[in-house]
Design a protein around this motif. Sequence first.
Motif, short mmCIF file in Angstrom:
data_model
loop_
_atom_site.label_atom_id
_atom_site.label_comp_id
_atom_site.label_asym_id
_atom_site.label_seq_id
_atom_site.Cartn_x
_atom_site.Cartn_y
_atom_site.Cartn_z
N LEU A 1 -0.70 5.62 6.87
CA LEU A 1 -0.31 4.40 6.54
C LEU A 1 -0.67 4.00 5.06
N GLY B 1 1.58 -7.98 5.61
CA GLY B 1 1.97 -7.33 4.58
C GLY B 1 2.44 -5.65 5.10
N VAL B 2 2.11 -5.55 6.41
CA VAL B 2 2.42 -4.13 6.98
C VAL B 2 3.90 -4.23 7.74
N ASP B 3 4.69 -3.20 7.37
CA ASP B 3 5.90 -3.21 7.95
C ASP B 3 5.84 -2.82 9.39
N GLU B 4 6.17 -3.73 10.44
CA GLU B 4 6.07 -3.30 11.76
C GLU B 4 7.35 -3.06 12.27
N SER C 1 1.08 2.35 15.79
CA SER C 1 0.68 0.94 15.05
C SER C 1 1.21 -0.28 15.89
N HIS D 1 -1.49 1.54 3.00
CA HIS D 1 -1.81 0.08 2.65
C HIS D 1 -3.21 -0.22 2.33
N PRO D 2 -3.79 -1.35 1.52
CA PRO D 2 -5.05 -1.38 1.25
C PRO D 2 -5.78 -1.61 2.21
N SER D 3 -5.37 -2.17 3.47
CA SER D 3 -6.03 -2.07 4.71
C SER D 3 -6.11 -1.26 5.42
N ALA D 4 -5.85 0.14 5.33
CA ALA D 4 -5.55 1.18 6.01
C ALA D 4 -6.82 1.29 7.05
#
Length: 537
Positions: free
Chosen positions: A409, A375-378, A367, A411-414
Motif C-alpha cells: 500500500l 486518503g486511502v482508496d477503499e 485492507s 500511503h504515508p500511513s502504511a
Amino acid sequence: MVTHAGAKKVLHIDCHDYYGGAEAALSLQEAESWIAQVNEASRISQFSLASIRKETPNEDTGGSRLGFSRAYSISLAPHQIYTRSNLVPALVSSKCYRQLEFLAVGSWWIHDREEQIQAGQDGVGESGPKPKRTCLRKIPGSREDVFDDKSISLRSTRSLMKILKLATDPETYRTIVEEHGHRSFAEYLTSECKLDLKLQAPLLALTLSWDPPSKTTVAYALPRLHRHLTSIGIFGPGFGAVIPKWGGLAEIAQVACRAGAVGGGVYVLKKGVESIEQSQGEPTSTETAGPRLMTVRLDGGDTVKVRWMVGTPTTIPNSVEVTTAQRKAIVEIIHLTAIVSSPLTSLFPPPAEGSPPPAAVVVVMPSSSLQLPDGVDESDVLLIYLNVHSSDTGECPDGQCIIYTSTSLAHPSASDILASALKTLLSTIHTEGESEPEILWSMTYTQRHTIPSPSPSSTANSSSFSSTESSRDLHHGILYLNELGPSLALEDEVLRDVRALWERITVGDAEGEEAGSGFMQFVEREGMGGGEAGEEV
C-alpha cells in the motif's frame, strides 16, 4: 557457489559484516546496527525509512519478556519455499540439503470483517457467546478442506471444486492462461466460474499477489494457484511449502557460503567494490579466453584482476551504467516485523492428519477488514500478509512468536496500517483466561524492488521477472543478477537467472559436456556432510 564446483577461482566479497545481504537474519543488536546503516544510506540502498520500537511490557499480564539479543534471528527474507520449487532438487544434487533443516508451513487464514461485525452486534450466537476468533477463517487448499467448511454454500462449493480442478490440471490451466491471461482474476472468477465475491479474496491470497483483484491478471494468478495446490502432499499430508530453520533464506545463503569455501572459493566480509577498470590492449572476448581482464579496486585499496564479475545493480559501483531495460520498474513493500509475547498456539493446528507440526502459518488480512485512515482508496482491496513463525523456527525463544507483516500500500500511513493489522490479529485470537499477547519489539522498514521487463509469457505484476534481462552483460565480463523480488515465496526465476549466468561463465570449460549438465552437481568433498570442517568462512 555454483562456480566453485568448476575450475574457476572465485572471490566472493560482501560489503556487510554479516552473511546474506538483503536476505540476512539479524540478532536484536545486529538489527540496531542495520537500522543505523539503512538510515545513513550506506550501501543498503534497497532499504529506507527504518526504525525500531521497544515496548514497555505490562507486568500484570504474566506474558514472556524480551530475551537477550542472540536469542532472536530476525529474518529479512522469511520466504516460504514451495515443495515443487526448482531449488529443492538443486539442494539435493549439491549435497547442501544435509546442512539445512526445513519446517512445514501450516494453515492459511483470512480475516473476515463481516463475521467480526456479526459476532459483535449482539455478542450471542445460537449456542451462546461467539468467540472473537470467528473473524479468522481457514482458507481451503484442497477438496477435503472445501467439503469440511460448512460455511460454504452448496453453490459455492461447486464453483470452488471447478476452480480447484482446472487449476491443478496442467493442460487446462495453461489453456486458460493463453485464452484469458489478460483478464483480471476477479473478473474471470465472477464471469466464468460464478464464484461468490466473498470467496475470491481467499483464492487471491493463495497467489501471494501484491496487487488488488482488479489488477491481478489470470496470467499471474493461475500459475501460482497451480503451484500452491499441486505442492500440497509432496513432503507430507496437508502442507505444500516449507521454510528453512534459523532465519529463512539467510540460512541457505550461509550454507552456500560454506559449500563455496569447501570448494576452494574465498569469501570476504566487510569489503565492497570501489571501482572497476578494464585492462587496455588485451584481445577481445573469445570462447576460450573469456572477456578482457578487469582491475577491481576494493575498499581499503586492495586490487584484484578478474575476467568475470557478477553482482546486482546495488552492488556494482555507480560508474558502471545499468540500462533502463534492466531497471524497468520499482515496487516498494512496507514491512513490520514484531516479536510477540505469546506463542499463538491456536494458529498452529496440524493442517491434516499425519502432517508434521507446522512452524509457520500465513494470515491474510484484506485492507477492507481494517479501519483505514483518510486518503486511502477503499474501492480496490489490497491484501496484507502476516507470516507467523513459532519458536520452532529458532528465530525466537519458547513462549513467543515472530510476525512478519507486509503490504504494498503506497500511503504515508502504511506502517500504521500494518500496526493496526497486527493488533487486530492479536485481539482476534485472544481468548479469555489467557495472557493477552503483547508486542515486545518491532522493526519497520521499506524495501525497494527493481523489476525488469516481464517476458511475453508473464504479466506486469510486481512479482514477474525476465531471466533474459538479468543475464545480459553490459561491459564485457560484467553480468547482472536480479535482486530477490517482492514475492513472499521464492520464485523459480531466481535459480533460472543463476543458471543462465553460470552457463555464460562456464561455456567451453568441459569439452563434450552438454551445456548446463553440471549445474549444482557437486562431487563429495570433506566438510560438506554437516560436520565442523568448512564451518568457518
